[in-house]
Write a protein that holds these residues in place. Structure first.
Motif, PDB file in Angstrom:
ATOM      1  N   LEU A  43      71.367 -19.380 -57.327  1.00 47.77           N
ATOM      2  CA  LEU A  43      71.579 -18.659 -56.009  1.00 47.77           C
ATOM      3  C   LEU A  43      70.853 -17.433 -56.286  1.00 47.77           C
ATOM      4  N   THR A  44      70.784 -16.645 -57.579  1.00 49.41           N
ATOM      5  CA  THR A  44      70.463 -15.223 -57.564  1.00 49.41           C
ATOM      6  C   THR A  44      68.804 -15.310 -57.498  1.00 49.41           C
ATOM      7  N   PRO A  45      68.192 -16.147 -57.503  1.00 44.59           N
ATOM      8  CA  PRO A  45      66.710 -16.056 -57.246  1.00 44.59           C
ATOM      9  C   PRO A  45      66.549 -15.804 -55.776  1.00 44.59           C
ATOM     10  N   HIS A  46      67.608 -15.991 -54.850  1.00 45.35           N
ATOM     11  CA  HIS A  46      67.447 -16.006 -53.406  1.00 45.35           C
ATOM     12  C   HIS A  46      68.092 -15.008 -52.717  1.00 45.35           C
ATOM     13  N   PHE A  47      69.353 -14.427 -53.451  1.00 44.23           N
ATOM     14  CA  PHE A  47      70.401 -13.956 -52.897  1.00 44.23           C
ATOM     15  C   PHE A  47      70.761 -12.760 -53.727  1.00 44.23           C
ATOM     16  N   ARG A  48      71.322 -11.801 -53.081  1.00 44.05           N
ATOM     17  CA  ARG A  48      72.083 -10.768 -53.848  1.00 44.05           C
ATOM     18  C   ARG A  48      73.681 -11.537 -53.662  1.00 44.05           C
ATOM     19  N   VAL A  49      74.194 -11.942 -55.088  1.00 41.17           N
ATOM     20  CA  VAL A  49      75.326 -12.457 -55.148  1.00 41.17           C
ATOM     21  C   VAL A  49      76.346 -11.814 -55.737  1.00 41.17           C
ATOM     22  N   LEU A  50      77.322 -11.456 -54.926  1.00 35.45           N
ATOM     23  CA  LEU A  50      78.455 -10.586 -55.057  1.00 35.45           C
ATOM     24  C   LEU A  50      79.942 -11.585 -55.321  1.00 35.45           C
ATOM     25  N   ARG A  51      80.510 -11.195 -56.350  1.00 37.05           N
ATOM     26  CA  ARG A  51      81.654 -12.426 -56.697  1.00 37.05           C
ATOM     27  C   ARG A  51      82.994 -11.440 -56.841  1.00 37.05           C
TER      28      ARG A  51
END
Length: 250
Positions: A43-51
């Motif tokens: 996911l991180t290559p395509h999105f700014r991932v917030l958890r």
């Protein structure tokens, strides 16, 4: 790297990886951000991932107020408004999937696409065996692996896991209670994902898929409630392709 955001009376811990369109990963009951470690590479290559970790979960301290899906959805909406600053994709597992669904119904303007993993729109969607066990034996003791994982990062001492478990299991026995027609409010592209051996019945997952205006369905074979941990690569690829629009809703 982890951060804290104060939103009203709720202090929320979250971490932030990658770049691109924002994507919130919403964990399950008594879980935390670590539940999604296996998805980050996809996911991180395509999105700014917030958890973000919900109140009382992970590193986020508990907060006053009822333990229910309504407050969880409200916290998520405020996180989108105050921290993200606008719409985002949502991927929720278990309780987090139900929270993502409620967020999409209440504020579709804040949700671009959503992946609901093992989510329910009505508490009767749990398999009959689990509902019967809850009715006969009550909430019971928190499973030891969940308690140990919780205590590793929680700001609260021993005993909090059991308290949170009891509140969550009571919630699951009575919530959510959406009607089929309520699902029409989630007017965004949605992927319903579940394992064929989940505690959510297959029939309920199909009913959720059919009740949403624009939805796709993915049932993973030989997969349980822990399908993300069991099949992280497959889940990450299916979810990532859907969120990027590489697969159109059916």
């Amino acid at each position: 790297m982890g951060h804290y955001a104060r939103i009203g009376d709720v202090l929320t811990w979250y971490d932030d990886h990658g770049a691109g369109e924002p994507l919130l990963l919403l964990h399950g009951g008594l879980g935390d951000s670590r539940d999604f470690d296996g998805l980050l590479d996809d996911l991180t290559p395509h999105f700014r991932v917030l958890r973000p970790e919900r109140r009382g979960h992970g590193r986020s301290p508990d907060a006053p107020g009822p333990t229910g899906y309504a407050s969880m959805a409200e916290d998520t909406i405020r996180f989108l408004e105050d921290v993200v600053g606008g719409p985002a994709h949502l991927l929720g597992h278990g309780d987090g999937g139900t929270v993502a669904l409620l967020t999409a119904i209440r504020r579709p303007d804040l949700v671009r696409r959503a992946v609901l993993v093992g989510a329910v729109f009505h508490h009767e969607g749990l398999v009959p065996e689990l509902r019967a066990a809850l009715a006969e034996h009550g909430v019971g003791q928190v499973p030891a692996p969940l308690a140990l994982a919780h205590e590793e990062v929680s700001p609260h001492g021993a005993g909090h896991a059991q308290d949170l478990w009891e509140r969550l299991m009571t919630m699951m026995s009575n919530e959510p209670a959406l009607r089929r027609e309520d699902l029409a409010g989630a007017d965004v592209p949605v992927l319903v994902m579940s394992g064929d051996r989940d505690v959510v019945s297959l029939e309920h997952s199909v009913a959720l898929y059919r009740g949403l205006p624009t939805a796709s369905l993915a049932i993973l074979p030989e997969a349980t409630r822990s399908l993300i941990a069991e099949h992280p690569g497959l889940c990450g690829r299916i979810a990532g392709d859907f969120l990027r629009g590489a697969t159109a809703p059916g």
